[in-house]
Scaffold this motif. Structure first.
Motif, short mmCIF file in Angstrom:
data_model
loop_
_atom_site.label_atom_id
_atom_site.label_comp_id
_atom_site.label_asym_id
_atom_site.label_seq_id
_atom_site.Cartn_x
_atom_site.Cartn_y
_atom_site.Cartn_z
N LYS A 319 0.88 -1.11 -0.07
CA LYS A 319 0.11 0.07 0.03
C LYS A 319 0.83 1.14 0.14
CE LYS A 319 -3.70 -0.26 2.82
NZ LYS A 319 -4.41 -0.64 3.94
N SER A 321 1.38 4.67 -1.27
CA SER A 321 0.16 5.76 -1.49
C SER A 321 0.46 6.40 -2.81
CB SER A 321 0.33 6.84 -0.42
OG SER A 321 1.51 7.53 -0.40
N GLU A 322 1.70 6.58 -3.34
CA GLU A 322 2.15 7.05 -4.71
C GLU A 322 1.43 6.07 -5.82
OE1 GLU A 322 6.04 8.38 -5.24
OE2 GLU A 322 5.96 9.79 -3.62
N ASP A 325 -2.47 6.06 -5.75
CA ASP A 325 -2.76 7.44 -6.12
C ASP A 325 -2.62 7.23 -7.75
OD1 ASP A 325 -3.73 8.33 -3.75
OD2 ASP A 325 -2.10 9.33 -3.55
N GLY A 336 -6.90 5.12 -4.09
CA GLY A 336 -5.81 5.63 -3.14
C GLY A 336 -6.42 5.62 -1.71
N ILE A 339 -5.78 2.91 1.66
CA ILE A 339 -5.29 3.44 2.80
C ILE A 339 -6.18 4.06 3.67
CG2 ILE A 339 -3.49 4.64 3.86
CD1 ILE A 339 -1.55 4.27 1.43
N TRP A 341 -7.16 6.61 5.36
CA TRP A 341 -6.53 7.84 5.80
C TRP A 341 -7.33 8.64 7.05
CZ3 TRP A 341 -1.60 8.75 4.88
CH2 TRP A 341 -1.07 8.23 3.77
N ARG A 345 -7.43 13.31 5.56
CA ARG A 345 -6.63 12.92 4.54
C ARG A 345 -5.90 14.30 3.83
NH1 ARG A 345 -11.29 11.37 2.55
NH2 ARG A 345 -11.83 12.07 0.48
N LYS A 349 -1.67 13.57 3.57
CA LYS A 349 -1.00 13.29 2.31
C LYS A 349 0.28 14.45 2.10
CE LYS A 349 -4.14 10.32 -0.25
NZ LYS A 349 -4.71 10.21 -1.62
#
Length: 585
Positions: A319, A321-322, A325, A336, A339, A341, A345, A349
């Motif tokens: 997982k 994030s980049e 996303d 995205g 995760i 958040w 978020r 981020k």
């Protein structure tokens, strides 16, 4: 005498909190008992109900770990496998049943031990203690192909530049095909095709599934969801955990399926349907701590002489994030948000982005956490200044406020009017002291959650700590790592936990706010209670909190030096209350 009773009450409540917290930690993060390693099969389903779960997941029982290693050696030795070798994934597809049941992640080590270069495994064959598999196929005229069916492969090993095709002649003029491909990250694409050369139409229903055991699941915590997950009508559902599915047996998800699967804190296995389709999504309990996520398309009638293809995707990986996303930007709704958040978020981020960039510059994640904390506290400093200035202003007009309260004690409306007039004349805003604190809460909670969720912190070292995502290994009872044993979590007070208690105690000590004796006793005990409570948490979180406390101390000393009247007024009020309490004895 009254203060003594209050102190006993406070102490009792603090011990209750401490014991209650330890019970909760043992419940959510139980420490596995040492059991002898045997060659016996994994526990029966009835015994599996008591499986331990760690924050990051994986098998915790030593017998199950040994059994997993033995089962893998046997299962993966089969020649009926197609190897997978891509930039981030290695493993194999089992031709018996066309199961993807062997996936390791090249970029992530199984342990923080430098001498162990074994990659982390997220998929294991059926029947192993850590089983997690995925399968794509068709229901033909309502019937599923046997899982014992052996498919034929062509194309060699599956890699980024080399797709692989699996075929099976199903009889009666039907030929089934699966063409697997993989990208540079963690996404596999499966083109499922059925060719009908029979003399009659057939009805087929494409499906995909992910099946796994919950024995390897990471702990489902209130800030980090673990378990069934998916996006439906572009809204991610975190509501169901394994216990919920076990209780309901079958959970059918409402809305158009964007993607569906299972998640741990760091790993994700999720199916993505063909664009423009609306398959049904279901979570099922199979018994024995086994669960399955199903993605079933609508039935398709294939006339004779025709071929139908359905394209699905499977994400099996970290997982990051980049990466998540990027897939969302490419068209997978809300990917995205695999995760968890949460509400903040929009703060989290940017903080993660900043943390990763600092890490790239300094090369040490612990140092990056310290620098990020300094930056965040620096940005919040003007708000703290405003808060102290407001507090100082309110303290300065305290005598005038008391006079107005006494003068208009029988007329509340007039009292409020005169108070507002006083605030306007003195240019004091009574809410200004609260608003800065409210503004800081989402920022600091976002930083806390970033450190809890960020896979980038996994297996990162700092000074004596080999893994910032794990508890501090240097505890008092093992002489900070010199003695070769791990104390029980209740007594595993590490260096960072001690620093947390000391710095928080100093913070309360420096604060001259007037308090009654009971409040003073509570604040005297609280740092040491929190020291025990926070000790089992990830070392990176404690490093952040200790750094934040040190910055708070420096900030308080500076601001009190700028507003000596605030400190003097508070000390005076504190002395008056102490004298009144003494006189009342």
């Amino acid at each position: 005498m009254e203060n003594s009773r209050n102190f006993v009450l406070v102490l009792t409540l603090s011990l209750a909190v401490l014991i209650g917290w330890q019970w909760a930690m043992d419940y959510f993060y139980p420490q596995p008992e040492e059991v002898p390693v045997t060659a016996e099969k994994v526990d029966t389903p009835a015994e599996q109900a008591e499986v331990a779960h760690s924050r990051t997941g994986g098998l915790q029982d030593s017998a199950a770990i040994a059994q997993e290693a033995a089962d893998l050696e046997t299962s993966l030795a089969s020649p009926e496998r197609v190897a997978i070798d891509s930039p981030k994934i290695a493993g194999s597809i089992n031709l018996q049943g066309a199961f993807l049941d062997d996936v390791v992640l090249k970029d992530y080590a199984a342990t923080a031990d430098d001498s162990d270069d074994e990659p982390v495994r997220i998929f294991s064959p059926r029947g192993t203690p850590a089983q997690q598999v995925s399968q794509f196929g068709f229901l033909v005229n309502g019937e599923k192909l046997s899982d014992d069916t052996v498919w034929e492969s062509s194309g060699g090993a599956l890699s980024q530049d080399n797709p692989v095709t699996l075929t099976h002649a199903a009889g009666d003029g039907l030929t089934l095909e699966q063409t697997w491909s993989i990208d540079e990250n963690y996404m596999l694409t499966v083109e499922q095709a059925v060719s009908n050369t029979s003399g009659v139409p057939v009805v087929v229903q494409p499906y995909g599934l992910v099946s796994r055991t919950s024995d390897t699941a990471s702990a489902d915590f209130f800030i980090a969801h673990s378990g069934p997950i998916g996006s439906f009508d572009q809204s991610v559902d975190y509501d169901y955990d394994y216990d919920d599915v076990e209780d309901e047996k079958t959970v059918s998800m409402a809305g158009k399926t964007d993607w569906v699967g299972f998640t741990d804190i760091y790993w994700l296995a999720a199916m993505v349907p063909q664009e423009g389709t609306a398959p049904d999504a279901t979570f099922r309990s199979l018994g024995g701590n086994l669960f399955r996520a199903d993605m079933i398309y609508d039935p398709i009638t294939i006339p004779t002489g025709r071929k139908v293809t359905t394209t699905s995707r499977l994400y099996a990986g970290a997982k990051d994030s980049e990466i998540l996303d990027a897939y969302q930007d490419a068209g997978i709704p809300q990917f995205g948000l695999a995760i968890d958040w949460g509400w903040f978020r929009w703060f989290e981020k940017p903080l993660l982005w900043l943390l990763k960039n600092i890490f790239e510059l300094v090369g040490n994640f612990g140092v990056a956490i310290i620098i990020l904390t300094i930056i965040v506290r620096g940005l919040m400093f003007p708000i703290a200044q405003k808060q102290f200035a407001s507090m100082a202003g309110m303290k300065a007009i305290q005598p005038k406020m008391k006079a107005l309260q006494e003068k208009y004690k029988d007329d509340r409306v007039k009292q409020q009017q005169e108070m507002q007039k006083l605030f306007k004349e003195e240019q004091v805003n009574p809410l200004a002291g609260c608003l800065p604190l409210i503004l800081q809460i989402p920022i600091f909670f976002a930083l806390y959650k970033v450190l809890y969720l960020a896979i980038e912190m996994r297996h990162q070292d700092f000074l004596w700590i080999s893994d910032l995502s794990a508890p501090d290994p240097a505890t008092i009872l093992n002489l900070f790592g010199l003695l070769p044993f791990t104390p029980p979590s209740f007594l595993a007070i590490g260096v960072l936990a001690v620093l947390l208690g000391v710095t928080m105690w100093l913070t309360f000590k420096l604060n001259p706010s007037a308090m009654d004796p009971v409040q003073q006793q509570v604040f005297a005990i609280m740092p040491w209670v929190l020291m025990f409570i926070m000790a089992p948490f990830a070392a990176g979180l404690l490093l952040y909190w200790v750094t934040s406390n040190i910055l708070t101390l420096a900030q308080q000393k500076y601001l009190y030096s700028k507003h000596p009247q605030l400190k003097a007024a508070a000390e005076k009020e504190k002395a008056e209350k102490a004298a009144a309490a003494k006189a009342g004895k």
